[in-house]
Design an enzyme around this catalytic site. Structure first.
Site, PDB file in Angstrom:
ATOM      1  N   SER A  54      37.234  55.584  27.455  1.00  0.00           N
ATOM      2  CA  SER A  54      38.248  54.541  27.576  1.00  0.00           C
ATOM      3  C   SER A  54      37.778  53.463  26.427  1.00  0.00           C
ATOM      4  O   SER A  54      36.605  53.396  26.148  1.00  0.00           O
ATOM      5  CB  SER A  54      38.216  53.747  28.960  1.00  0.00           C
ATOM      6  OG  SER A  54      38.862  52.722  28.839  1.00  0.00           O
ATOM      7  N   TYR A  84      33.276  49.335  34.914  1.00  0.00           N
ATOM      8  CA  TYR A  84      34.144  50.256  34.377  1.00  0.00           C
ATOM      9  C   TYR A  84      33.780  50.615  33.152  1.00  0.00           C
ATOM     10  O   TYR A  84      33.717  51.709  32.719  1.00  0.00           O
ATOM     11  CB  TYR A  84      35.660  49.940  34.803  1.00  0.00           C
ATOM     12  CG  TYR A  84      36.614  51.017  34.058  1.00  0.00           C
ATOM     13  CD1 TYR A  84      36.757  52.186  34.697  1.00  0.00           C
ATOM     14  CD2 TYR A  84      37.355  50.566  32.939  1.00  0.00           C
ATOM     15  CE1 TYR A  84      37.738  53.168  33.977  1.00  0.00           C
ATOM     16  CE2 TYR A  84      38.085  51.562  32.433  1.00  0.00           C
ATOM     17  CZ  TYR A  84      38.345  52.678  33.034  1.00  0.00           C
ATOM     18  OH  TYR A  84      39.096  53.662  32.379  1.00  0.00           O
TER      19      TYR A  84
HETATM   20  P1  NDP Z   1      45.842  58.107  37.386  1.00  0.00           P
HETATM   21  O1  NDP Z   1      45.404  57.349  38.551  1.00  0.00           O
HETATM   22  O2  NDP Z   1      47.118  58.325  37.123  1.00  0.00           O
HETATM   23  O3  NDP Z   1      45.096  59.717  37.447  1.00  0.00           O
HETATM   24  C1  NDP Z   1      43.721  59.611  37.806  1.00  0.00           C
HETATM   25  C2  NDP Z   1      43.367  61.075  38.092  1.00  0.00           C
HETATM   26  O4  NDP Z   1      41.994  60.939  38.611  1.00  0.00           O
HETATM   27  C3  NDP Z   1      44.366  61.588  39.482  1.00  0.00           C
HETATM   28  O5  NDP Z   1      44.550  62.912  39.297  1.00  0.00           O
HETATM   29  C4  NDP Z   1      43.243  61.434  40.759  1.00  0.00           C
HETATM   30  O6  NDP Z   1      43.598  62.652  41.424  1.00  0.00           O
HETATM   31  C5  NDP Z   1      41.968  61.809  39.668  1.00  0.00           C
HETATM   32  N1  NDP Z   1      40.659  61.380  40.181  1.00  0.00           N
HETATM   33  C6  NDP Z   1      40.323  60.084  40.895  1.00  0.00           C
HETATM   34  N2  NDP Z   1      39.238  60.179  41.520  1.00  0.00           N
HETATM   35  C7  NDP Z   1      38.816  61.606  41.829  1.00  0.00           C
HETATM   36  C8  NDP Z   1      37.802  62.418  42.460  1.00  0.00           C
HETATM   37  N3  NDP Z   1      36.954  61.773  43.009  1.00  0.00           N
HETATM   38  N4  NDP Z   1      37.761  63.718  42.127  1.00  0.00           N
HETATM   39  C9  NDP Z   1      38.896  64.360  41.497  1.00  0.00           C
HETATM   40  N5  NDP Z   1      39.838  63.609  40.915  1.00  0.00           N
HETATM   41  C10 NDP Z   1      39.963  62.394  41.177  1.00  0.00           C
HETATM   42  O7  NDP Z   1      45.124  57.475  35.954  1.00  0.00           O
HETATM   43  P2  NDP Z   1      44.951  57.887  34.598  1.00  0.00           P
HETATM   44  O8  NDP Z   1      45.614  59.206  34.372  1.00  0.00           O
HETATM   45  O9  NDP Z   1      45.643  56.724  33.841  1.00  0.00           O
HETATM   46  O10 NDP Z   1      43.393  58.183  34.356  1.00  0.00           O
HETATM   47  C11 NDP Z   1      42.835  59.466  33.847  1.00  0.00           C
HETATM   48  C12 NDP Z   1      41.450  59.171  33.207  1.00  0.00           C
HETATM   49  O11 NDP Z   1      41.762  58.148  32.122  1.00  0.00           O
HETATM   50  C13 NDP Z   1      40.375  58.248  34.006  1.00  0.00           C
HETATM   51  O12 NDP Z   1      39.364  58.846  33.674  1.00  0.00           O
HETATM   52  C14 NDP Z   1      40.773  56.684  33.316  1.00  0.00           C
HETATM   53  O13 NDP Z   1      39.567  56.273  33.523  1.00  0.00           O
HETATM   54  C15 NDP Z   1      41.190  57.016  31.924  1.00  0.00           C
HETATM   55  N6  NDP Z   1      41.667  56.008  31.379  1.00  0.00           N
HETATM   56  C16 NDP Z   1      43.062  55.539  31.615  1.00  0.00           C
HETATM   57  C17 NDP Z   1      43.440  54.525  30.912  1.00  0.00           C
HETATM   58  C18 NDP Z   1      44.992  54.026  31.389  1.00  0.00           C
HETATM   59  O14 NDP Z   1      45.062  52.614  30.908  1.00  0.00           O
HETATM   60  N7  NDP Z   1      45.557  54.617  32.323  1.00  0.00           N
HETATM   61  C19 NDP Z   1      43.100  54.168  29.647  1.00  0.00           C
HETATM   62  C20 NDP Z   1      41.743  54.486  29.252  1.00  0.00           C
HETATM   63  C21 NDP Z   1      41.235  55.671  30.263  1.00  0.00           C
HETATM   64  P3  NDP Z   1      43.390  62.577  43.155  1.00  0.00           P
HETATM   65  O15 NDP Z   1      43.463  61.113  43.536  1.00  0.00           O
HETATM   66  O16 NDP Z   1      44.459  63.458  43.763  1.00  0.00           O
HETATM   67  O17 NDP Z   1      41.968  63.158  43.290  1.00  0.00           O
HETATM   68  C1  8X3 Z   2      41.798  51.902  31.105  1.00  0.00           C
HETATM   69  C2  8X3 Z   2      42.201  50.754  29.903  1.00  0.00           C
HETATM   70  O1  8X3 Z   2      42.302  48.331  29.401  1.00  0.00           O
HETATM   71  O2  8X3 Z   2      42.643  48.885  31.613  1.00  0.00           O
HETATM   72  O3  8X3 Z   2      40.489  52.320  30.633  1.00  0.00           O
HETATM   73  O4  8X3 Z   2      40.378  49.125  30.601  1.00  0.00           O
HETATM   74  S1  8X3 Z   2      41.815  49.333  30.672  1.00  0.00           S
END
Ligand code: NDP
Ligand code: 8X3
Length: 253
Positions: free
Chosen positions: A138, A151
């Site tokens: 991130s 985070y």
């Molecule tokens: P979502 O919440 O849409 O998706 C998160 C995914 O992670 C879900 O599929 C969830 O599946 C899975 N997950 C969470 N906890 C677990 C666990 N313990 N075991 C297995 N799977 C898990 O968020 P994003 O798609 O945005 O996030 C995906 C990644 O991108 C994360 O690592 C996040 O930190 C990162 N990210 C997101 C950003 C954003 O602005 N959205 C920006 C930068 C990075 P389930 O709950 O079904 O297990």
């Molecule tokens: C997720 C993006 O800006 O919420 O990693 O930290 S931010």
């Protein structure tokens, strides 16, 4: 057309992981999807060929070996791992944050990603055909911001892990990369704000955030590079996002 790959995607039930699954399935790759909400994975695989799924809770030390064991024969062909499972919980200064949120973030984003990757290595190494490990970090792990201490630190850990693992795997042909997105409109904020949909919506108002598909096309571009090219670290933001926290909308929206 690229040769079909065998790619594992964690966190494939939503957001970036799901968009990667959609995009890579469309390119003809064979996928193994993991997450806790298997009903969503089942629905996805019902609509796509060459798709399988399993229950995976990366924060549960027993779940990773069970997932690996269940899919061991398929994993013998695996040449890709996309670690997208992850989350932020809360947006408060550390002094008013919840201890259980801290633990879940570390267990999922750090221990979960490390252990999942480690569990995959025997398979990725055995066939000696190289492969790809792409970790979703991130912008929060690159540029710290207030209320993002834990985070951000988990994502900084993902970045350092990525670069050091690349050294461990030197000479194997396994590429190790980190993609570091800024604000992407997914369920991320709904999870971060403990299900408060109004607060989550505000995180994406007044500007044009990234869509999960934007990260999926970035990942696909990385995978499609010739074997001698590695995109080690890719920071991707919306054009409207000027640093870790501020947005200046391009006008007109
Ligand atoms: P979502 O919440 O849409 O998706 C998160 C995914 O992670 C879900 O599929 C969830 O599946 C899975 N997950 C969470 N906890 C677990 C666990 N313990 N075991 C297995 N799977 C898990 O968020 P994003 O798609 O945005 O996030 C995906 C990644 O991108 C994360 O690592 C996040 O930190 C990162 N990210 C997101 C950003 C954003 O602005 N959205 C920006 C930068 C990075 P389930 O709950 O079904 O297990
Ligand atoms: C997720 C993006 O800006 O919420 O990693 O930290 S931010």
């Amino acid at each position: 057309m690229q040769h079909p790959r065998h790619i594992v995607i964690t966190g494939a039930s939503s957001g970036i992981g799901l968009a990667c699954a959609q995009h890579l399935a469309g390119l003809g790759h064979s996928l193994l999807l993991g997450a806790r909400r298997t009903d969503r994975l089942e629905a996805f695989c019902a609509e796509h060929t060459n798709c399988r799924f399993g229950y995976l809770d990366v924060a549960d030390p027993k779940s990773i070996p069970a997932f690996i064991e269940e899919h061991a024969s398929w994993l013998a062909h695996a040449d890709g791992l996309i670690n997208s499972a992850g989350l932020a919980l809360g947006a408060a200064p550390l002094q008013t944050s919840l201890e259980e949120d801290l633990i879940t973030m570390v267990d999922t984003n750090v221990k979960g990603l490390f252990s999942m990757t480690r569990a995959m290595l025997p398979f990725l190494l055995a066939h000696k055909r190289g492969g790809d490990i792409i970790n979703i970090g991130s912008i929060a792990g690159v540029f710290p911001y207030r209320t993002g201490s834990v985070y951000g630190a988990t994502k900084a850990a993902v970045q350092v892990f990525t670069h050091a693992l690349r050294m461990d795997l030197g000479g194997t042909g396994i590429r190790v990369s980190v993609v570091e997105p800024g604000k992407v409109e997914t369920e991320f904020s709904l999870v971060r704000f403990h299900g408060d949909a109004a607060q989550a919506k505000k995180a994406y108002e007044g500007y044009r955030p990234l869509r999960p598909e934007d990260i999926a096309t970035t990942v696909a571009f990385m995978l499609a590079q010739p074997a001698h090219v590695t995109l080690q670290q890719v920071l991707v933001t919306a054009t409207d996002q000027i640093n870790a926290t501020e947005v200046v909308p391009v006008t007109p929206l």
